[in-house]
Design a protein around this motif. Structure first.
Motif, PDB file in Angstrom:
ATOM      1  N   ASP A 135      78.564 -17.428 -14.430  1.00 28.20           N
ATOM      2  CA  ASP A 135      78.030 -18.825 -14.627  1.00 28.20           C
ATOM      3  C   ASP A 135      77.325 -18.860 -15.815  1.00 28.20           C
ATOM      4  O   ASP A 135      78.788 -20.334 -16.260  1.00 28.20           O
ATOM      5  N   ARG A 153      82.903 -15.269  -8.153  1.00 28.05           N
ATOM      6  CA  ARG A 153      81.322 -15.861  -7.045  1.00 28.05           C
ATOM      7  C   ARG A 153      81.057 -14.863  -6.263  1.00 28.05           C
ATOM      8  O   ARG A 153      80.576 -13.620  -6.136  1.00 28.05           O
ATOM      9  N   GLU A 156      81.015 -10.970  -7.648  1.00 22.44           N
ATOM     10  CA  GLU A 156      79.701 -11.039  -8.256  1.00 22.44           C
ATOM     11  C   GLU A 156      78.544 -10.753  -6.795  1.00 22.44           C
ATOM     12  O   GLU A 156      77.874  -9.791  -7.654  1.00 22.44           O
ATOM     13  N   ASN A 157      78.558 -11.417  -6.193  1.00 25.93           N
ATOM     14  CA  ASN A 157      77.472 -11.168  -5.452  1.00 25.93           C
ATOM     15  C   ASN A 157      78.034 -10.069  -4.614  1.00 25.93           C
ATOM     16  O   ASN A 157      77.147  -8.775  -4.052  1.00 25.93           O
TER      17      ASN A 157
END
Length: 414
Positions: A135, A153, A156-157
């Motif tokens: 972010d 992302r 990350e998830n």
């Protein structure tokens, strides 16, 4: 229990991440755990070594290869991250019979090492989130390639979901993860703080020597010590210094390095600001004399909702040295400063409001004195790293006990 602690930032490097890693791993060791720290060689020290194992107090420290980060190239920084990810995966294979693999971010690729080693060792994977790395990278323009951003992302998830437990440093981070679909009982909040023993080691009473060195004995010294980066919004402070350049009572001092330092220095030179001093990064023990000389310390971030759920470690640094805080961060950080009567708030990226708050502090020496006398005790009561290490140890114990119960159920049903 045996714990692998993965952190690219570790002493003798200087910074908040290094301090937290050393304090937390040391305190866990004092609680009886067997700590094995996977880190790398100091970025400031060129080396041709590929691997080194050493003892730091009771910690087993494994230093592995990395490509040096020049801090001038995104490609070079990515190479630095990825090279440590690979080398730490290899060094982690030397540790046997592991119970917990604890990986701290940023950067995100340390989570990959954590997940990989947890699978190899059949251990629990605990992921610490000290920064919403993806972010912030997007917000600050560090990720301009949309494909790379989407891949980051997804990674990350993936790590959030694969982690057996997640440690975050703010309640805002916890809420953000819950909004992403992570179960609340999988997340524990352990904020930044200070180690009581470290407070007694710092040298003080050097106020006169520092102020004499810079010929500012009669000045109200406004200090910023830390990363001079894109997120800090320190251009606001230069704008305020310009408006105050005819006020002989105030001087600003910036200690540290970062991507924005050169730009700020050039702007200060262009504006001919004699009330601004820039100093290179200092070791923690060297900083003590500058902290002791400061009348107030700046904590600043840009104005954005993401930063309202962030608590800069400088808040705790200043409080630990009995320095009143001039805070330009709304949200949780501001709440801490105001709740513990540690300083004064100004609106982020607003030079006029910064000056208002600064002059209010300067004109109330009795309030400043009261803060100096009480703020360290306030800090130790609420943000004590020895207490926080016990909370982390309890989270580990709960995790491994749950695993034992699950195995027992499977054995019984079989």
């Amino acid at each position: 229990m045996k714990i692998i602690y993965i952190t690219q930032h570790f002493p003798p490097e200087i910074g908040a991440a290094q301090g937290r890693a050393y304090d937390m791993s040391s305190n866990l060791s004092k609680l009886g755990h067997d700590l094995h720290v996977l880190t790398t060689f100091p970025n400031s020290q060129p080396t041709k070594k590929v691997f080194k194992k050493e003892k730091v107090n009771n910690l087993s420290v494994y230093r592995s290869f990395r490509i040096r980060d020049t801090k001038t190239s995104t490609v070079r920084r990515l190479a630095n991250y990825l090279s440590f990810m690979i080398s730490s995966c290899l060094s982690g294979l030397f540790v046997k019979k592991v119970d917990i693999v604890y990986a701290t971010s940023p950067q995100l690729f340390q989570g990959v090492t954590g997940y990989f080693l947890s699978r190899i060792h059949r251990a629990k994977f605990v992921f610490e989130i000290r920064d919403l790395w993806v972010d912030f990278a997007e917000l600050l323009g560090q990720f301009k390639n949309k494909k790379l951003l989407n891949l980051a992302r997804k990674l990350e998830n993936f790590l959030y979901n694969k982690a057996d437990h997640i440690i975050v440093v703010t309640h805002g981070y916890k809420k953000r993860l819950i909004d992403l679909g992570i179960k609340e009982d999988k997340i524990t909040v352990i904020p930044n703080g200070v180690n009581p023993s470290s407070l007694n080691q710092l040298v003080t009473n050097h106020t006169n020597s520092v102020k004499q060195q810079y010929a500012i004995e009669d000045k109200f010294l406004v200090l910023y010590a830390g990363n001079i980066g894109a997120a800090q919004g320190l251009d606001t402070i230069i704008s305020a210094a310009e408006q105050l350049k005819h006020d002989p009572s105030i001087v600003f001092m910036f200690i540290g390095g970062g991507v924005e330092k050169q730009t700020l220095m050039e702007r200060a030179r262009t504006l001919q600001l004699s009330n601004v001093i820039f100093i290179d990064s200092k070791k923690k023990e060297e900083l003590a004399s500058y902290y002791d000389a400061a009348d107030i310390g700046i904590v600043s971030l840009k104005k954005h909702p993401l930063f309202e759920i962030t608590i800069p470690s400088k808040v705790f640094d200043y409080m630990s040295m009995s320095i009143p805080v001039l805070i330009g961060v709304d949200g949780e950080a501001r709440e801490i400063v105001e709740k513990h009567h540690a300083g004064f708030y100004f609106e982020p990226e607003n030079p006029t409001d910064f000056i208002r708050s600064l002059k209010h502090a300067q004109n109330n020496p009795n309030v400043l004195k009261e803060i100096e006398l009480n703020v360290k005790q306030e800090l130790l009561q609420s943000f004590n790293r020895e207490t926080q290490a016990k909370e982390l140890s309890e989270a580990f114990t709960h995790l491994t006990n749950r695993n034992d119960k699950e195995l027992q159920k499977k054995t019984t049903s079989f």
